[in-house]
Scaffold this motif. Structure first.
Motif, PDB file in Angstrom:
ATOM      1  N   ASP A 166      -7.789  -7.320  -8.545  1.00 49.75           N
ATOM      2  CA  ASP A 166      -7.049  -6.362  -9.358  1.00 49.75           C
ATOM      3  C   ASP A 166      -5.881  -5.890  -8.491  1.00 49.75           C
ATOM      4  OD1 ASP A 166      -6.134  -4.426 -11.064  1.00 49.75           O
ATOM      5  OD2 ASP A 166      -7.902  -3.144 -10.906  1.00 49.75           O
ATOM      6  N   VAL A 167      -4.668  -6.313  -8.864  1.00 45.52           N
ATOM      7  CA  VAL A 167      -3.496  -6.120  -8.014  1.00 45.52           C
ATOM      8  C   VAL A 167      -2.573  -5.055  -8.576  1.00 45.52           C
ATOM      9  CG1 VAL A 167      -1.426  -7.247  -7.098  1.00 45.52           C
ATOM     10  CG2 VAL A 167      -3.592  -8.491  -7.172  1.00 45.52           C
ATOM     11  N   THR A 168      -2.069  -4.202  -7.687  1.00 47.21           N
ATOM     12  CA  THR A 168      -1.004  -3.263  -8.021  1.00 47.21           C
ATOM     13  C   THR A 168       0.154  -3.564  -7.076  1.00 47.21           C
ATOM     14  OG1 THR A 168      -2.572  -1.577  -8.715  1.00 47.21           O
ATOM     15  CG2 THR A 168      -0.343  -0.841  -8.190  1.00 47.21           C
ATOM     16  N   LEU A 169       1.291  -3.838  -7.661  1.00 51.98           N
ATOM     17  CA  LEU A 169       2.497  -4.161  -6.905  1.00 51.98           C
ATOM     18  C   LEU A 169       3.229  -2.871  -6.562  1.00 51.98           C
ATOM     19  CD1 LEU A 169       4.185  -6.655  -6.020  1.00 51.98           C
ATOM     20  CD2 LEU A 169       5.322  -6.527  -8.233  1.00 51.98           C
ATOM     21  N   SER A 170       3.738  -2.773  -5.331  1.00 50.46           N
ATOM     22  CA  SER A 170       4.483  -1.573  -4.935  1.00 50.46           C
ATOM     23  C   SER A 170       5.781  -1.486  -5.743  1.00 50.46           C
ATOM     24  CB  SER A 170       4.798  -1.606  -3.439  1.00 50.46           C
ATOM     25  OG  SER A 170       5.674  -2.666  -3.132  1.00 50.46           O
ATOM     26  N   PRO A 171       6.344  -0.288  -5.906  1.00 48.51           N
ATOM     27  CA  PRO A 171       7.567  -0.131  -6.691  1.00 48.51           C
ATOM     28  C   PRO A 171       8.736  -1.001  -6.211  1.00 48.51           C
ATOM     29  CG  PRO A 171       6.575   2.002  -6.325  1.00 48.51           C
ATOM     30  CD  PRO A 171       5.806   1.007  -5.486  1.00 48.51           C
ATOM     31  N   ASP A 172       8.820  -1.262  -4.899  1.00 43.05           N
ATOM     32  CA  ASP A 172       9.910  -2.108  -4.400  1.00 43.05           C
ATOM     33  C   ASP A 172       9.525  -3.591  -4.372  1.00 43.05           C
ATOM     34  OD1 ASP A 172       8.213  -2.329  -2.224  1.00 43.05           O
ATOM     35  OD2 ASP A 172       9.647  -1.536  -0.765  1.00 43.05           O
TER      36      ASP A 172
END
Length: 181
Positions: A166-172
């Motif tokens: 389950d991946v969350t990508l950083s805003p940048d």
């Protein structure tokens, strides 16, 4: 509701007396248009709808129908393209949950992913050149995070841990946070 006046306008789905469960209201990048997902209470139909904010009426962009049942990925995970003229969504319309792109008239639907696997999440990169997606193409019980060209095509696997990722990508878009099981 109109912010300036507080006036409330009820949404007319334009689907007669059918009971509709709305969700996933998504405003266009230019803030002028809104699409939403809706499903029927019998789970045989799901709609991608275009909302007219001024009039409070919705019109059908796409109708996904299944005589048996439309599952949780029957129509989900919508996002706008930077031009505010196209939207993408995940749909099981070909038997597997895949990513599609369409104009607001619903006439030019493009399937961006294909194969014997399911896409569970998708998002357009900030530069509009790539799409990040989570699929189970390695194995039905395993999810991996990929990138692919915005027009579709070959996917590049980013994660490699066996199992659920389950991946969350950083805003940048430079780092990932992964919950792994």
């Amino acid at each position: 509701m109109t912010v300036a006046t507080g006036e409330v306008r009820w949404l007319d789905f334009g689907l007669g007396e059918r009971k509709i469960y709305p969700g996933g209201f998504i405003w266009s990048p230019d803030g002028k248009q809104c699409v939403l997902m809706g499903r029927a209470d019998d789970r045989k139909d799901a709609w991608l709808l275009r909302l007219d904010p001024a009039g409070g009426k919705a019109s059908v962009i796409l109708d996904i129908h299944d005589d048996a049942w439309i599952g949780p990925l029957g129509l989900t995970n919508g996002f706008w393209w930077p031009d505010s003229l196209h939207v993408s969504f995940i749909s099981e319309k070909d038997g597997y949950a895949h990513l599609y792109k369409t104009g607001l008239d619903g006439k030019d639907v493009q399937q961006l992913t294909k194969g014997a696997f399911e896409v569970s999440q998708a998002a357009l990169a900030q530069d509009g050149k790539r799409i990040y997606l989570t699929t189970n193409e390695v194995h039905p019980g395993e999810t991996q995070f990929y990138s692919m060209p915005a027009a579709g095509g070959e996917r590049t696997k980013i994660t490699s841990l066996t199992g659920q990722n389950d991946v969350t990508l950083s805003p940048d878009e430079s780092s990932l946070a992964i919950i792994h099981s």
